[in-house]
Scaffold this motif. Sequence first.
Motif, PDB file in Angstrom:
ATOM      1  N   ASP A  86       0.829  -1.213   0.000  1.00 10.16           N
ATOM      2  CA  ASP A  86       0.000   0.000   0.000  1.00 10.16           C
ATOM      3  C   ASP A  86       0.862   1.260   0.000  1.00 10.16           C
ATOM      4  O   ASP A  86       0.484   2.272  -0.600  1.00 10.16           O
ATOM      5  CB  ASP A  86      -0.935   0.022   1.211  1.00 10.16           C
ATOM      6  CG  ASP A  86      -2.068  -0.980   1.116  1.00 10.16           C
ATOM      7  OD1 ASP A  86      -2.279  -1.547   0.017  1.00 10.16           O
ATOM      8  OD2 ASP A  86      -2.749  -1.210   2.136  1.00 10.16           O
ATOM      9  N   THR A  87       2.011   1.211   0.671  1.00 12.12           N
ATOM     10  CA  THR A  87       2.924   2.353   0.695  1.00 12.12           C
ATOM     11  C   THR A  87       3.401   2.682  -0.712  1.00 12.12           C
ATOM     12  O   THR A  87       3.331   3.834  -1.156  1.00 12.12           O
ATOM     13  CB  THR A  87       4.134   2.061   1.615  1.00 12.12           C
ATOM     14  OG1 THR A  87       3.665   1.827   2.950  1.00 12.12           O
ATOM     15  CG2 THR A  87       5.122   3.219   1.610  1.00 12.12           C
ATOM     16  N   LEU A 101       2.027   1.728  -3.496  1.00 12.37           N
ATOM     17  CA  LEU A 101       0.863   2.115  -4.298  1.00 12.37           C
ATOM     18  C   LEU A 101       0.507   3.576  -4.063  1.00 12.37           C
ATOM     19  O   LEU A 101       0.209   4.317  -5.011  1.00 12.37           O
ATOM     20  CB  LEU A 101      -0.326   1.212  -3.970  1.00 12.37           C
ATOM     21  CG  LEU A 101      -1.601   1.475  -4.754  1.00 12.37           C
ATOM     22  CD1 LEU A 101      -1.375   1.287  -6.253  1.00 12.37           C
ATOM     23  CD2 LEU A 101      -2.707   0.543  -4.283  1.00 12.37           C
ATOM     24  N   ARG A 102       0.562   4.010  -2.817  1.00  8.82           N
ATOM     25  CA  ARG A 102       0.257   5.409  -2.497  1.00  8.82           C
ATOM     26  C   ARG A 102       1.275   6.346  -3.161  1.00  8.82           C
ATOM     27  O   ARG A 102       0.922   7.397  -3.685  1.00  8.82           O
ATOM     28  CB  ARG A 102       0.247   5.620  -0.987  1.00  8.82           C
ATOM     29  CG  ARG A 102      -0.196   7.021  -0.627  1.00  8.82           C
ATOM     30  CD  ARG A 102      -0.552   7.184   0.807  1.00  8.82           C
ATOM     31  NE  ARG A 102      -1.846   6.578   1.089  1.00  8.82           N
ATOM     32  CZ  ARG A 102      -2.457   6.668   2.262  1.00  8.82           C
ATOM     33  NH1 ARG A 102      -1.893   7.324   3.246  1.00  8.82           N
ATOM     34  NH2 ARG A 102      -3.619   6.106   2.452  1.00  8.82           N
ATOM     35  N   THR A 104       0.475   6.420  -6.911  1.00  8.93           N
ATOM     36  CA  THR A 104      -0.725   7.223  -7.147  1.00  8.93           C
ATOM     37  C   THR A 104      -0.403   8.706  -7.039  1.00  8.93           C
ATOM     38  O   THR A 104      -0.816   9.502  -7.887  1.00  8.93           O
ATOM     39  CB  THR A 104      -1.828   6.843  -6.147  1.00  8.93           C
ATOM     40  OG1 THR A 104      -2.097   5.446  -6.270  1.00  8.93           O
ATOM     41  CG2 THR A 104      -3.095   7.628  -6.385  1.00  8.93           C
ATOM     42  N   SER A 105       0.353   9.074  -6.023  1.00  9.19           N
ATOM     43  CA  SER A 105       0.733  10.468  -5.832  1.00  9.19           C
ATOM     44  C   SER A 105       1.602  10.950  -6.991  1.00  9.19           C
ATOM     45  O   SER A 105       1.415  12.060  -7.503  1.00  9.19           O
ATOM     46  CB  SER A 105       1.492  10.624  -4.514  1.00  9.19           C
ATOM     47  OG  SER A 105       1.991  11.919  -4.385  1.00  9.19           O
ATOM     48  N   VAL A 122       5.433   7.639   4.948  1.00  5.70           N
ATOM     49  CA  VAL A 122       4.231   7.147   4.268  1.00  5.70           C
ATOM     50  C   VAL A 122       3.706   5.900   4.980  1.00  5.70           C
ATOM     51  O   VAL A 122       2.502   5.770   5.234  1.00  5.70           O
ATOM     52  CB  VAL A 122       4.510   6.857   2.777  1.00  5.70           C
ATOM     53  CG1 VAL A 122       3.292   6.235   2.100  1.00  5.70           C
ATOM     54  CG2 VAL A 122       4.925   8.126   2.049  1.00  5.70           C
ATOM     55  N   ARG A 153       1.891   6.662   8.276  1.00  5.03           N
ATOM     56  CA  ARG A 153       0.527   7.156   8.052  1.00  5.03           C
ATOM     57  C   ARG A 153      -0.426   5.992   7.786  1.00  5.03           C
ATOM     58  O   ARG A 153      -1.560   5.985   8.268  1.00  5.03           O
ATOM     59  CB  ARG A 153       0.506   8.136   6.884  1.00  5.03           C
ATOM     60  CG  ARG A 153       1.156   9.449   7.213  1.00  5.03           C
ATOM     61  CD  ARG A 153       1.121  10.402   6.046  1.00  5.03           C
ATOM     62  NE  ARG A 153       1.879  11.604   6.376  1.00  5.03           N
ATOM     63  CZ  ARG A 153       2.550  12.318   5.504  1.00  5.03           C
ATOM     64  NH1 ARG A 153       2.549  11.981   4.224  1.00  5.03           N
ATOM     65  NH2 ARG A 153       3.212  13.382   5.875  1.00  5.03           N
ATOM     66  N   LEU A 154       0.040   5.021   7.032  1.00  2.00           N
ATOM     67  CA  LEU A 154      -0.802   3.854   6.750  1.00  2.00           C
ATOM     68  C   LEU A 154      -1.017   3.013   8.007  1.00  2.00           C
ATOM     69  O   LEU A 154      -2.090   2.444   8.205  1.00  2.00           O
ATOM     70  CB  LEU A 154      -0.197   3.018   5.627  1.00  2.00           C
ATOM     71  CG  LEU A 154      -0.269   3.669   4.244  1.00  2.00           C
ATOM     72  CD1 LEU A 154       0.553   2.872   3.238  1.00  2.00           C
ATOM     73  CD2 LEU A 154      -1.701   3.793   3.776  1.00  2.00           C
ATOM     74  N   ASP A 198      -3.675   4.781   9.936  1.00  4.53           N
ATOM     75  CA  ASP A 198      -4.965   4.503   9.296  1.00  4.53           C
ATOM     76  C   ASP A 198      -5.446   3.095   9.643  1.00  4.53           C
ATOM     77  O   ASP A 198      -6.627   2.881   9.919  1.00  4.53           O
ATOM     78  CB  ASP A 198      -4.862   4.624   7.770  1.00  4.53           C
ATOM     79  CG  ASP A 198      -4.708   6.051   7.294  1.00  4.53           C
ATOM     80  OD1 ASP A 198      -4.903   6.985   8.099  1.00  4.53           O
ATOM     81  OD2 ASP A 198      -4.373   6.232   6.103  1.00  4.53           O
ATOM     82  N   ARG A 224      -9.515  13.923   6.330  1.00  2.00           N
ATOM     83  CA  ARG A 224      -9.033  14.898   5.350  1.00  2.00           C
ATOM     84  C   ARG A 224      -9.358  16.344   5.752  1.00  2.00           C
ATOM     85  O   ARG A 224      -8.788  17.284   5.208  1.00  2.00           O
ATOM     86  CB  ARG A 224      -9.615  14.612   3.967  1.00  2.00           C
ATOM     87  CG  ARG A 224      -9.009  13.392   3.291  1.00  2.00           C
ATOM     88  CD  ARG A 224      -9.422  13.281   1.829  1.00  2.00           C
ATOM     89  NE  ARG A 224     -10.841  13.170   1.620  1.00  2.00           N
ATOM     90  CZ  ARG A 224     -11.522  12.018   1.563  1.00  2.00           C
ATOM     91  NH1 ARG A 224     -10.894  10.873   1.689  1.00  2.00           N
ATOM     92  NH2 ARG A 224     -12.823  12.011   1.354  1.00  2.00           N
TER      93      ARG A 224
END
Length: 168
Positions: free
Chosen positions: A37-38, A40-41, A44-45, A65, A68-69, A72, A117
């Motif tokens: 996921d890291t 992938l993020r 995406t960014s 990063v 933060r995941l 979450d 957000r």
Amino acid sequence: MSDDPLGLLYSEHNRWLTGWLYRRLGCNSQAADLAQDTFLRILTSQRKTGERLTLDRPRAYLATVGQRLVCDHFRRQSLERAYLDMLATVPEAFALSAQEQCQMRETLFQLDALLDRLKPIVRTVFLLAQLDGLTYVQIARQLGIGERTVKRHMASAFEACILSDVAL
């Protein structure tokens, strides 16, 4: 230099990141999932901004990063636990089907992401009004801000809700 900086970052640091995440989570599969996921993020960014990835301190960046995941992940776990605890108190006659439970859980996760957000003050004002039922005057007094500021923050929160794809 490689034509694929993200691929190079992945090949050089994925194993380290997975270990770093494992030390925080205590589960190999969750650590591997969050490592993916890291990256992938980051991908995406990178695609959103169109900028090439250049990092002076790649592990620090990955750790930021990844952290933060992890946050979450734990917040989502806590939210799910609270939801399941609430479901356990519902009389059987009013129980939700498995599909309804899944849809409700997904909506809760989307709502949580939406709230995350928002600027912290906007989120606080919104939650005080919506969950605690405080009036704008009470919120203004409690937070030491003007009533107009409370209204502006509520407008910002409502705008975020309207523009989101969360099915409330």
